[in-house]
Scaffold this active site. Structure first.
Site, PDB file in Angstrom:
ATOM      1  N   CYS A 107       0.847  -1.197   0.000  1.00 38.08           N
ATOM      2  CA  CYS A 107       0.000   0.000   0.000  1.00 38.08           C
ATOM      3  C   CYS A 107       0.883   1.247   0.000  1.00 38.08           C
ATOM      4  O   CYS A 107       1.809   1.360   0.801  1.00 38.08           O
ATOM      5  CB  CYS A 107      -0.903  -0.002   1.230  1.00 38.08           C
ATOM      6  SG  CYS A 107      -1.822   1.539   1.419  1.00 38.08           S
ATOM      7  N   CYS A 165       6.962 -11.489 -15.119  1.00 37.79           N
ATOM      8  CA  CYS A 165       7.778 -12.032 -16.223  1.00 37.79           C
ATOM      9  C   CYS A 165       7.908 -11.074 -17.414  1.00 37.79           C
ATOM     10  O   CYS A 165       9.004 -10.877 -17.929  1.00 37.79           O
ATOM     11  CB  CYS A 165       7.199 -13.324 -16.777  1.00 37.79           C
ATOM     12  SG  CYS A 165       6.280 -14.320 -15.641  1.00 37.79           S
ATOM     13  N   HIS A 192       4.548 -17.013 -20.679  1.00 36.53           N
ATOM     14  CA  HIS A 192       5.851 -16.680 -20.102  1.00 36.53           C
ATOM     15  C   HIS A 192       6.740 -16.140 -21.221  1.00 36.53           C
ATOM     16  O   HIS A 192       6.503 -16.427 -22.393  1.00 36.53           O
ATOM     17  CB  HIS A 192       6.485 -17.911 -19.433  1.00 36.53           C
ATOM     18  CG  HIS A 192       7.681 -17.564 -18.592  1.00 36.53           C
ATOM     19  ND1 HIS A 192       7.692 -16.496 -17.723  1.00 36.53           N
ATOM     20  CD2 HIS A 192       8.922 -18.119 -18.498  1.00 36.53           C
ATOM     21  CE1 HIS A 192       8.872 -16.420 -17.129  1.00 36.53           C
ATOM     22  NE2 HIS A 192       9.642 -17.390 -17.585  1.00 36.53           N
ATOM     23  N   ASP A 209      16.962 -16.655 -18.239  1.00 33.71           N
ATOM     24  CA  ASP A 209      15.712 -16.168 -17.644  1.00 33.71           C
ATOM     25  C   ASP A 209      16.059 -15.277 -16.462  1.00 33.71           C
ATOM     26  O   ASP A 209      16.540 -15.753 -15.431  1.00 33.71           O
ATOM     27  CB  ASP A 209      14.832 -17.346 -17.204  1.00 33.71           C
ATOM     28  CG  ASP A 209      13.434 -16.880 -16.804  1.00 33.71           C
ATOM     29  OD1 ASP A 209      13.314 -15.784 -16.217  1.00 33.71           O
ATOM     30  OD2 ASP A 209      12.464 -17.610 -17.077  1.00 33.71           O
TER      31      ASP A 209
HETATM   32 ZN   LIG Z   1      -2.984   1.035   3.368  1.00 30.68          ZN
END
Ligand SMILES: [Zn+2]
Length: 332
Positions: A107, A165, A192, A209
């Site tokens: 957040c 990815c 992918h 990768d």
């Molecule tokens: Zn929050």
């Protein structure tokens, strides 16, 4: 040959095929897949932007990467060259210091965990930066909702330095290219993407990768993650190739290749190679044809080698457990 001429040729072939009853249901679907391949083939061309490559040079810790590559080359067993070690050094830095994996963002107000609650289209600025899709997350603690734009263009990713990815493969493949390596952006039909680099020491395309800090482990998906796959196609500015055989050694356990007849995909790739190489010199084209032959032999050889033990291959590191299960990447 221009796009229109190629498309006309393709449409004619598909019309002829449609006249055959067994293929009657094929053309529209095949055409969609053909167009998808053409569209995907544009990705590596976006990495050729010299202004963007200059920007990369100002961001990369070049001195450190060069020192690290020299050290690896000195200590190595001679099976790779300096450029290959430079990519290995880039891979380590990219994974451990530069880019971050995002399951769900923290957040922005209280740093608590968030949950995905929806998606929407990009706003004007996000759209301008190459965003196609915005995920909406809600904070578990303060209920604040925030946007997580998914970018598939290099420039915003050099600054946001986060994603999954798609973002990882786009940014990493570009940085390999900026360091002067021949690169492929490899697309897999089961959602992918990853990188291949051309090793002049080994005379072959090598799997990389960045999400998993994995170098030359092409069986990591099938054997390590337990991922079922159908198509893997590699795109560079001078070489487009169906590289599925490199990654799918047991096709009977994979997903079916039923998006279009094999002849169509072969034809689409042939046309793209002709188009991409049309401005090259005769000498360069001939070199690439030799390379094609070598790779064809390599890819065919995997069909006869049979199963490969999975003990040495790691499970998927990135992504939450639930996400990996949903995608069929949580191991066997
Ligand atoms: Zn929050």
């Amino acid at each position: 040959m221009n796009f229109q001429a190629i498309t006309e040729r393709f449409v004619n072939i598909m019309r002829q095929k449609a006249a055959q009853p067994s293929d009657a249901s094929r053309p529209p679907e095949s055409f969609a897949f053909y167009h998808q391949i053409r569209q995907l083939s544009q990705e590596p061309w976006t990495y050729e932007d010299s202004e963007l490559q200059d920007l990369a040079m100002s961001i990369l810790p070049l001195e450190r990467l060069f020192e690290e590559a020299t050290k690896r080359e000195k200590e190595g067993d001679g099976s790779w060259n300096y450029q290959d070690y430079l990519i290995q050094s880039l891979l380590t830095w990219f994974k451990r210091e530069f880019f971050s994996w995002v399951n769900s963002p923290k957040c922005e107000r209280c740093q608590s965990d968030t949950n995905l609650v929806g998606a929407c289209g990009p706003n004007l600025e996000e759209s301008f930066q190459g965003c196609n899709n915005v995920e909406i997350y809600q904070c578990n603690s303060c209920s604040h909702q925030q946007r997580f734009p998914r970018y598939n263009k290099v420039r915003p990713l050099l600054f946001s330095r986060k994603g999954r990815c798609g973002e990882w493969a786009c940014c990493f493949t570009f940085l390999c290219r900026a360091l002067g390596t021949r690169t492929r952006w490899v697309w897999n039909a089961e959602d992918h993407v990853w990188t291949e680099i051309y090793s002049y020491k080994q005379n072959r395309w090598v799997h990389v990768d960045s999400c998993e800090e994995s170098f030359d482990q092409p069986l990591i998906y099938e054997q390590g993650w337990g991922k079922k796959m159908s198509y893997c196609i590699g795109f560079s500015i001078d070489s487009v190739r169906d590289v599925s055989n490199r990654y799918i050694r047991n096709p009977e356990n994979g997903n079916p290749r039923n998006r279009c007849p094999e002849s169509v995909i072969g034809h689409a790739i042939k046309l793209l190679n002709e188009e991409f190489r049309s401005s090259l010199s005769e000498k360069d084209r001939s070199k690439l044809l030799d390379e094609d032959k070598r790779e064809e032999e390599e890819l065919l050889s995997y069909r006869t080698k049979g199963d490969v033990p999975s003990s040495a291959l790691p499970a998927r590191q990135t992504g939450s457990e639930g996400w990996k299960h949903e995608r069929g990447e949580a191991g066997n």
